[in-house]
Structures are given as C-alpha cells and as structure tokens.
Design a protein around this motif. Sequence first.
Motif, PDB file in Angstrom:
ATOM      1  N   TRP A  30       0.854  -1.187   0.000  1.00  0.00           N
ATOM      2  CA  TRP A  30       0.000   0.000   0.000  1.00  0.00           C
ATOM      3  C   TRP A  30       0.886   1.232   0.000  1.00  0.00           C
ATOM      4  O   TRP A  30       1.705   1.414   0.900  1.00  0.00           O
ATOM      5  N   LEU A  31       0.714   2.087  -0.995  1.00  0.00           N
ATOM      6  CA  LEU A  31       1.496   3.308  -1.112  1.00  0.00           C
ATOM      7  C   LEU A  31       0.546   4.478  -1.375  1.00  0.00           C
ATOM      8  O   LEU A  31      -0.117   4.534  -2.406  1.00  0.00           O
ATOM      9  N   PHE A  32       0.469   5.393  -0.417  1.00  0.00           N
ATOM     10  CA  PHE A  32      -0.431   6.539  -0.502  1.00  0.00           C
ATOM     11  C   PHE A  32       0.384   7.826  -0.354  1.00  0.00           C
ATOM     12  O   PHE A  32       0.875   8.126   0.726  1.00  0.00           O
ATOM     13  N   LEU A  33       0.522   8.554  -1.446  1.00  0.00           N
ATOM     14  CA  LEU A  33       1.307   9.794  -1.448  1.00  0.00           C
ATOM     15  C   LEU A  33       0.500  10.964  -2.015  1.00  0.00           C
ATOM     16  O   LEU A  33       1.079  11.954  -2.455  1.00  0.00           O
ATOM     17  N   SER A  34      -0.811  10.887  -1.996  1.00  0.00           N
ATOM     18  CA  SER A  34      -1.640  11.923  -2.608  1.00  0.00           C
ATOM     19  C   SER A  34      -1.606  13.229  -1.824  1.00  0.00           C
ATOM     20  O   SER A  34      -1.207  13.273  -0.663  1.00  0.00           O
ATOM     21  N   HIS A  35      -2.054  14.282  -2.492  1.00  0.00           N
ATOM     22  CA  HIS A  35      -2.200  15.618  -1.897  1.00  0.00           C
ATOM     23  C   HIS A  35      -0.896  16.128  -1.292  1.00  0.00           C
ATOM     24  O   HIS A  35      -0.838  16.542  -0.145  1.00  0.00           O
ATOM     25  N   ASN A  36       0.154  16.050  -2.084  1.00  0.00           N
ATOM     26  CA  ASN A  36       1.439  16.638  -1.737  1.00  0.00           C
ATOM     27  C   ASN A  36       1.858  17.543  -2.887  1.00  0.00           C
ATOM     28  O   ASN A  36       1.017  17.943  -3.693  1.00  0.00           O
ATOM     29  N   MET A  37       3.133  17.858  -2.968  1.00  0.00           N
ATOM     30  CA  MET A  37       3.655  18.664  -4.065  1.00  0.00           C
ATOM     31  C   MET A  37       4.796  17.927  -4.752  1.00  0.00           C
ATOM     32  O   MET A  37       5.780  18.527  -5.182  1.00  0.00           O
ATOM     33  N   GLY A  40       8.008  15.601 -10.980  1.00  0.00           N
ATOM     34  CA  GLY A  40       8.878  14.760 -11.800  1.00  0.00           C
ATOM     35  C   GLY A  40       8.167  13.483 -12.213  1.00  0.00           C
ATOM     36  O   GLY A  40       6.958  13.330 -12.066  1.00  0.00           O
ATOM     37  N   MET A  41       8.948  12.558 -12.724  1.00  0.00           N
ATOM     38  CA  MET A  41       8.411  11.317 -13.254  1.00  0.00           C
ATOM     39  C   MET A  41       8.256  10.253 -12.165  1.00  0.00           C
ATOM     40  O   MET A  41       8.918  10.317 -11.133  1.00  0.00           O
ATOM     41  N   ILE A  42       7.388   9.298 -12.420  1.00  0.00           N
ATOM     42  CA  ILE A  42       7.282   8.128 -11.548  1.00  0.00           C
ATOM     43  C   ILE A  42       8.494   7.260 -11.871  1.00  0.00           C
ATOM     44  O   ILE A  42       8.688   6.867 -13.021  1.00  0.00           O
ATOM     45  N   PRO A  43       9.341   6.964 -10.884  1.00  0.00           N
ATOM     46  CA  PRO A  43      10.559   6.195 -11.159  1.00  0.00           C
ATOM     47  C   PRO A  43      10.247   4.816 -11.747  1.00  0.00           C
ATOM     48  O   PRO A  43       9.261   4.174 -11.372  1.00  0.00           O
ATOM     49  N   SER A  44      11.089   4.371 -12.659  1.00  0.00           N
ATOM     50  CA  SER A  44      10.902   3.047 -13.258  1.00  0.00           C
ATOM     51  C   SER A  44      11.007   1.947 -12.205  1.00  0.00           C
ATOM     52  O   SER A  44      10.443   0.870 -12.368  1.00  0.00           O
ATOM     53  N   SER A  45      11.698   2.215 -11.092  1.00  0.00           N
ATOM     54  CA  SER A  45      11.829   1.215 -10.025  1.00  0.00           C
ATOM     55  C   SER A  45      10.472   0.870  -9.412  1.00  0.00           C
ATOM     56  O   SER A  45      10.309  -0.207  -8.833  1.00  0.00           O
ATOM     57  N   PHE A  46       9.471   1.748  -9.554  1.00  0.00           N
ATOM     58  CA  PHE A  46       8.142   1.470  -9.025  1.00  0.00           C
ATOM     59  C   PHE A  46       7.498   0.274  -9.730  1.00  0.00           C
ATOM     60  O   PHE A  46       6.576  -0.329  -9.215  1.00  0.00           O
ATOM     61  N   SER A  47       7.984  -0.060 -10.916  1.00  0.00           N
ATOM     62  CA  SER A  47       7.464  -1.215 -11.650  1.00  0.00           C
ATOM     63  C   SER A  47       7.770  -2.521 -10.928  1.00  0.00           C
ATOM     64  O   SER A  47       7.127  -3.536 -11.180  1.00  0.00           O
ATOM     65  N   ARG A  48       8.750  -2.520 -10.049  1.00  0.00           N
ATOM     66  CA  ARG A  48       9.105  -3.736  -9.298  1.00  0.00           C
ATOM     67  C   ARG A  48       8.211  -3.950  -8.084  1.00  0.00           C
ATOM     68  O   ARG A  48       8.226  -5.020  -7.477  1.00  0.00           O
ATOM     69  N   LEU A  49       7.438  -2.948  -7.709  1.00  0.00           N
ATOM     70  CA  LEU A  49       6.578  -3.063  -6.530  1.00  0.00           C
ATOM     71  C   LEU A  49       5.380  -3.963  -6.823  1.00  0.00           C
ATOM     72  O   LEU A  49       4.840  -3.959  -7.926  1.00  0.00           O
ATOM     73  N   SER A  50       4.959  -4.705  -5.834  1.00  0.00           N
ATOM     74  CA  SER A  50       3.772  -5.557  -5.932  1.00  0.00           C
ATOM     75  C   SER A  50       2.661  -4.922  -5.097  1.00  0.00           C
ATOM     76  O   SER A  50       2.291  -5.435  -4.048  1.00  0.00           O
ATOM     77  N   LEU A  51       2.165  -3.809  -5.580  1.00  0.00           N
ATOM     78  CA  LEU A  51       1.197  -3.021  -4.827  1.00  0.00           C
ATOM     79  C   LEU A  51      -0.227  -3.547  -4.988  1.00  0.00           C
ATOM     80  O   LEU A  51      -0.630  -3.937  -6.077  1.00  0.00           O
ATOM     81  N   SER A  52      -0.971  -3.524  -3.891  1.00  0.00           N
ATOM     82  CA  SER A  52      -2.402  -3.823  -3.926  1.00  0.00           C
ATOM     83  C   SER A  52      -3.210  -2.545  -4.035  1.00  0.00           C
ATOM     84  O   SER A  52      -4.316  -2.556  -4.551  1.00  0.00           O
ATOM     85  N   ASP A  53      -2.662  -1.436  -3.515  1.00  0.00           N
ATOM     86  CA  ASP A  53      -3.354  -0.159  -3.599  1.00  0.00           C
ATOM     87  C   ASP A  53      -2.330   0.958  -3.732  1.00  0.00           C
ATOM     88  O   ASP A  53      -1.229   0.878  -3.161  1.00  0.00           O
ATOM     89  N   LEU A  54      -2.693   1.975  -4.482  1.00  0.00           N
ATOM     90  CA  LEU A  54      -1.791   3.085  -4.793  1.00  0.00           C
ATOM     91  C   LEU A  54      -2.600   4.357  -4.941  1.00  0.00           C
ATOM     92  O   LEU A  54      -3.690   4.341  -5.512  1.00  0.00           O
ATOM     93  N   ASP A  55      -2.070   5.473  -4.431  1.00  0.00           N
ATOM     94  CA  ASP A  55      -2.680   6.772  -4.678  1.00  0.00           C
ATOM     95  C   ASP A  55      -1.575   7.810  -4.809  1.00  0.00           C
ATOM     96  O   ASP A  55      -0.921   8.169  -3.828  1.00  0.00           O
ATOM     97  N   LEU A  56      -1.344   8.251  -6.044  1.00  0.00           N
ATOM     98  CA  LEU A  56      -0.375   9.304  -6.333  1.00  0.00           C
ATOM     99  C   LEU A  56      -1.079  10.566  -6.811  1.00  0.00           C
ATOM    100  O   LEU A  56      -0.447  11.479  -7.331  1.00  0.00           O
ATOM    101  N   SER A  57      -2.390  10.618  -6.623  1.00  0.00           N
ATOM    102  CA  SER A  57      -3.179  11.734  -7.137  1.00  0.00           C
ATOM    103  C   SER A  57      -2.840  13.048  -6.433  1.00  0.00           C
ATOM    104  O   SER A  57      -2.261  13.071  -5.351  1.00  0.00           O
ATOM    105  N   ASN A  58      -3.210  14.129  -7.101  1.00  0.00           N
ATOM    106  CA  ASN A  58      -3.095  15.480  -6.531  1.00  0.00           C
ATOM    107  C   ASN A  58      -1.671  15.840  -6.136  1.00  0.00           C
ATOM    108  O   ASN A  58      -1.401  16.242  -5.013  1.00  0.00           O
TER     109      ASN A  58
END
Length: 139
Positions: A30-37, A40-58
């Motif tokens: 679970w990775l929740f990073l929404s409502h920040n500032m 840049g780009m989403i790092p390619s290393s994130f492709s290795r994560l086995s996430l069930s839930d993600l929020d990079l919005s806002n």
Amino acid sequence: MQGLMLLNLEHNHLSGPLPQELGGLSNLIWLFLSHNMLEGMIPSSFSRLSLSDLDLSNNRLSGPIPQLGSLATFPEYAFENNSGLCGLPLPPCNGGSTSKGDTPEQLSTNHKSSQGWLIALGVLYFIFFIIGFVIGQLI
C-alpha cells in the motif's frame, strides 16, 4: 525498512521527486502519497513493486506512467490531478499509439479493451498474491 508494507504520507506538503529507492521496498503493498507537491516522473523502479493499492493523485507528477508490474493495474483516480502525467489509464502521451485518423468511437473502444485487459491482469495478480501469501504462511 525492508519489512514495510504500508506507507501513507498523504497531505504532508512533501515536495521534490519521488525517491527511486521506494521501488526497492519489496514488501510494500500500500502506497499513498496523494495531496502533496511531489514532482517529476514516476521512477521506473516502481514497476518492481507488488502493490495492492496506490494513490499518487493530486501532486505535480509528469511524464508517462510506467506500464510494467502492478502500476499497470490501477485506475485513473490513482493518478488524477497530476497535469503532466500521461499514458494508461490517463490519456496517451504526445506521440502515443493512437493515430490522427481514429474516430472518438474507435478511441473509446480501444480504451475499453485496454481497461478490460488491465482489470483481468489485476485480478490475476491479486489471486497469485493471495496464493503466494498463503503458501508463505504455511512454510
């Protein structure tokens, strides 16, 4: 932090790029990073994560969304309100795979077909995750 499974840093006024090192957290689901500032780009290393839930919005993220791993399974709301992000499930990036001659109906059909495959992939990924988790608990 290798055992970290949940990271929730929403609404913290974080700025700067997403750390490439987050992609090395092999137990993170679970990775929740929404409502920040964040920018840049989403790092390619994130492709290795086995996430069930993600929020990079806002945030202020930009560039194409990596289409590998679990990142390809999340719906639009996980990435919305990042004016520079593009690629599925968001509109295509400039120079994307759609041709100028595609009608709105063809684009809609193509997008629905892609969503179907992403949903099927997400369901399969979830099933394999649960099976792996159960087997891991038994061993």
